[in-house]
Write an enzyme that holds these catalytic residues in place. Structure first.
Site, PDB file in Angstrom:
ATOM      1  N   SER A  97      -2.299  -4.263  -7.965  1.00  0.00           N
ATOM      2  CA  SER A  97      -1.834  -4.782  -9.218  1.00  0.00           C
ATOM      3  C   SER A  97      -2.338  -3.843 -10.294  1.00  0.00           C
ATOM      4  CB  SER A  97      -2.639  -6.077  -9.523  1.00  0.00           C
ATOM      5  OG  SER A  97      -3.983  -5.873  -9.260  1.00  0.00           O
TER       6      SER A  97
ATOM      7  N   SER B 120      -5.425  -3.499  -4.596  1.00  0.00           N
ATOM      8  CA  SER B 120      -4.802  -3.330  -5.761  1.00  0.00           C
ATOM      9  C   SER B 120      -5.338  -1.681  -6.441  1.00  0.00           C
ATOM     10  CB  SER B 120      -5.205  -4.222  -6.718  1.00  0.00           C
ATOM     11  OG  SER B 120      -4.251  -5.368  -6.448  1.00  0.00           O
TER      12      SER B 120
ATOM     13  N   LYS C 296      -8.093  -1.369 -16.675  1.00  0.00           N
ATOM     14  CA  LYS C 296      -7.114  -2.543 -16.432  1.00  0.00           C
ATOM     15  C   LYS C 296      -7.642  -3.576 -17.441  1.00  0.00           C
ATOM     16  CE  LYS C 296      -5.854  -5.002 -12.260  1.00  0.00           C
ATOM     17  NZ  LYS C 296      -6.199  -5.055 -10.816  1.00  0.00           N
TER      18      LYS C 296
HETATM   19  N1  GLN Z   1      -1.194  -7.226  -3.570  1.00  0.00           N
HETATM   20  C1  GLN Z   1      -2.388  -7.806  -3.025  1.00  0.00           C
HETATM   21  C2  GLN Z   1      -2.147  -9.173  -3.918  1.00  0.00           C
HETATM   22  O1  GLN Z   1      -1.011  -9.639  -4.220  1.00  0.00           O
HETATM   23  C3  GLN Z   1      -3.609  -7.240  -3.931  1.00  0.00           C
HETATM   24  C4  GLN Z   1      -3.785  -7.562  -5.151  1.00  0.00           C
HETATM   25  C5  GLN Z   1      -5.157  -7.090  -5.647  1.00  0.00           C
HETATM   26  O2  GLN Z   1      -6.002  -6.306  -4.978  1.00  0.00           O
HETATM   27  N2  GLN Z   1      -5.606  -7.504  -6.915  1.00  0.00           N
HETATM   28  O3  GLN Z   1      -2.802 -10.116  -3.446  1.00  0.00           O
END
Ligand code: GLN
Length: 483
Positions: free
Chosen positions: A155, A179, A80
């Site tokens: 994400s 994520s 990532k």
């Molecule tokens: N979807 C969650 C958020 O928007 C998790 C994001 C993440 O784990 N980086 O915060």
């Protein structure tokens, strides 16, 4: 040449050891795949071809010398774009870091480098990891390899899509509220979020420091564990790291009867069927209890969306156009420069979270929002501790529905709601893995099962996941994907 599609880490390792393929050929194979198929999936932000081939060549020289190689040597992977990679552009999918070339690498990238793994590409994500669909990337959206009209999740959507599309044997992701697990579930792959602090965050672009975890996205729990063992451990550069005390060998089966609670609800039929099919000789699964009765899920979600933006607003202060990153031109004075830089180079979701966080932390609102949410965090920890007094793990669907259509959750709150079943694990810092468990019949899309354990039980959680995968085939369905 042997068939190189959808190799596991061990299969690729055996081919390298038997000299049926060289590490350079393996790397070229994956880069070729990215070249051919990425225009459809758009999981990749930067291909690191020359660095990858250099690393592969080192491995080939070692093999040629007759030396033994480790399991990850010569294994191509993607990461990532949250991980700093020395000399390789690192953007966090934000325009504010569009040209940023880090002077050093994250500890986890260094550890993988030392283990001989070959980083072939940096992959797409939501900007600064804020989101659940990868649609918040400032560069482009990524498509779900199972259905190109749908999101890969987020994400770490680029990580999950790249493992599903076979653009690398595994990927590194980050998980602040789901994520790693949510995109793994949407893409039919395995994603593991370790106990908070077991993997170093040094050199990982910060989202919410008391939540952020680094973990692998892979094709199986076995592969995830191989990567986890290399990246885990205390790091003098990250004072929140802890050593993993469980030294159970990788091949050891989980012992005794394991009890688990399962959240059953209408939307999760596929998952309940998958769980019902698990061999009961080892896992004693109790399905009467509902997770919603054990853990206040909605409170957890609300608390998460106060605490995480609060930490974000503090962490993202550094992107001011002065110290590093993009800077707006033609500003009148310093304040004007801050304002212009941030409005020009930060996307709407990032701005929204900074405003919410600043508000929640401001004098007069702190007690009502931040402090209240911290109290909820304690409640969640207590609720989970209670469950783990008599249960080894919680089995719960990763998401309530399969991957949704691109553009269908333009209301931010609708997007936040997709995190209902994942954020509580981050609030409590406990380990959780998502494994594929079946396909939703109307869409034909994969669904994931989460296995959540108590802090420090990472190896036990992985063992349960491996046990399920040794007796089922959901994780191998990727091989049937036609791209
Ligand atoms: N979807 C969650 C958020 O928007 C998790 C994001 C993440 O784990 N980086 O915060």
């Amino acid at each position: 040449m042997p068939d190189l599609n959808y190799l596991s880490i061990t299969e690729a390792h055996e081919l390298l050891v038997a000299k049926k393929i060289s590490a350079q050929e393996l790397t070229e194979f994956y880069i070729g795949k990215i070249r051919n198929l990425n225009p459809k999936i758009r999981a990749i932000l930067t291909v690191c071809e020359s660095q990858a081939l250099k690393q592969a060549k080192k491995v080939d020289t070692k093999i040629a010398s007759g030396a033994e190689i480790g399991l990850l040597e010569g294994i191509p992977y993607t990461a990532k774009d949250m991980f700093l990679t020395k000399g390789i552009r690192t953007t966090a999918a934000s325009k504010i870091l569009e040209d940023y070339i880090p002077p050093y690498s994250a500890t986890v990238i260094e550890k993988l480098d030392q283990a001989g793994a070959v980083l072939i590409a940096k992959v797409n994500q939501d900007e600064f990891a804020h989101g659940g669909s990868t649609e918040n990337s400032s560069y482009h959206v990524t498509h779900n390899p199972w259905d190109l009209d749908r999101v890969p999740g987020g994400s770490s959507g680029g990580s999950a899509a790249s493992v599903a599309a076979d653009f690398g044997i595994f990927s590194l992701g980050t998980d602040t509220g789901g994520s790693i697990r949510q995109p793994a579930s949407y893409c039919g792959v395995t994603g593991f979020k370790p106990t908070y602090g077991v993997v170093s965050r040094y050199g990982v672009i910060a989202m919410a420091s008391s939540f952020d975890c680094v973990g692998p996205v892979a094709r199986s729990a076995k592969d995830a564990q191989i990567v986890f063992e290399v990246i885990a451990g205390k790091d003098s550069k990250d004072s929140t790291t802890i050593a993993l005390s469980d030294k159970t060998p990788r091949d050891k089966k989980p012992v005794g009867k394991l009890k688990a609670v399962f959240y059953d609800d209408e939307d999760s039929n596929v998952v309940s069927k998958g769980v019902a099919a698990i061999d009961s000789s080892l896992l004693n699964i109790q399905t009467e209890a509902s997770i919603a009765e054990l853990v206040p899920l909605e409170l957890a979600l609300a608390a998460y969306y106060v605490l995480v933006p609060s930490e974000i607003s503090s962490n993202l202060e550094r992107y001011d156009g002065v110290r590093y990153g993009s800077k707006a031109k033609d500003s009148k004075d310093l304040l004007d420069s801050y304002m212009k830089t941030r409005s020009e180079f930060l996307g709407p979701e990032v701005v929204r979270r900074n405003i919410i966080g600043t508000y929640a932390l401001s004098a007069g609102y702190y007690d009502a929002y931040y402090k209240k949410a911290m109290q909820v965090r304690t409640l969640i920890i207590q609720a989970l501790n209670k469950v783990f007094e008599s249960n080894d793990a919680i089995l719960v669907p990763t998401t309530l529905e399969p991957a949704f259509k691109l553009g269908s959750k333009s209301d931010p709150v609708e997007m936040y709601k997709t995190d209902l079943l994942t954020v509580f694990a981050n609030l409590a810092g406990v380990p959780a893995i998502s494994i594929p468990i079946g396909f939703e019949p109307t869409t034909g899309l994969p669904m994931g099962l989460q296995i959540i354990g108590k802090q420090g039980d990472d190896i036990k959680i992985l063992a349960i996941a491996k046990h399920i995968q040794s007796d089922s085939n959901w994780h191998n369905k990727l091989k049937e994907l036609k791209l």
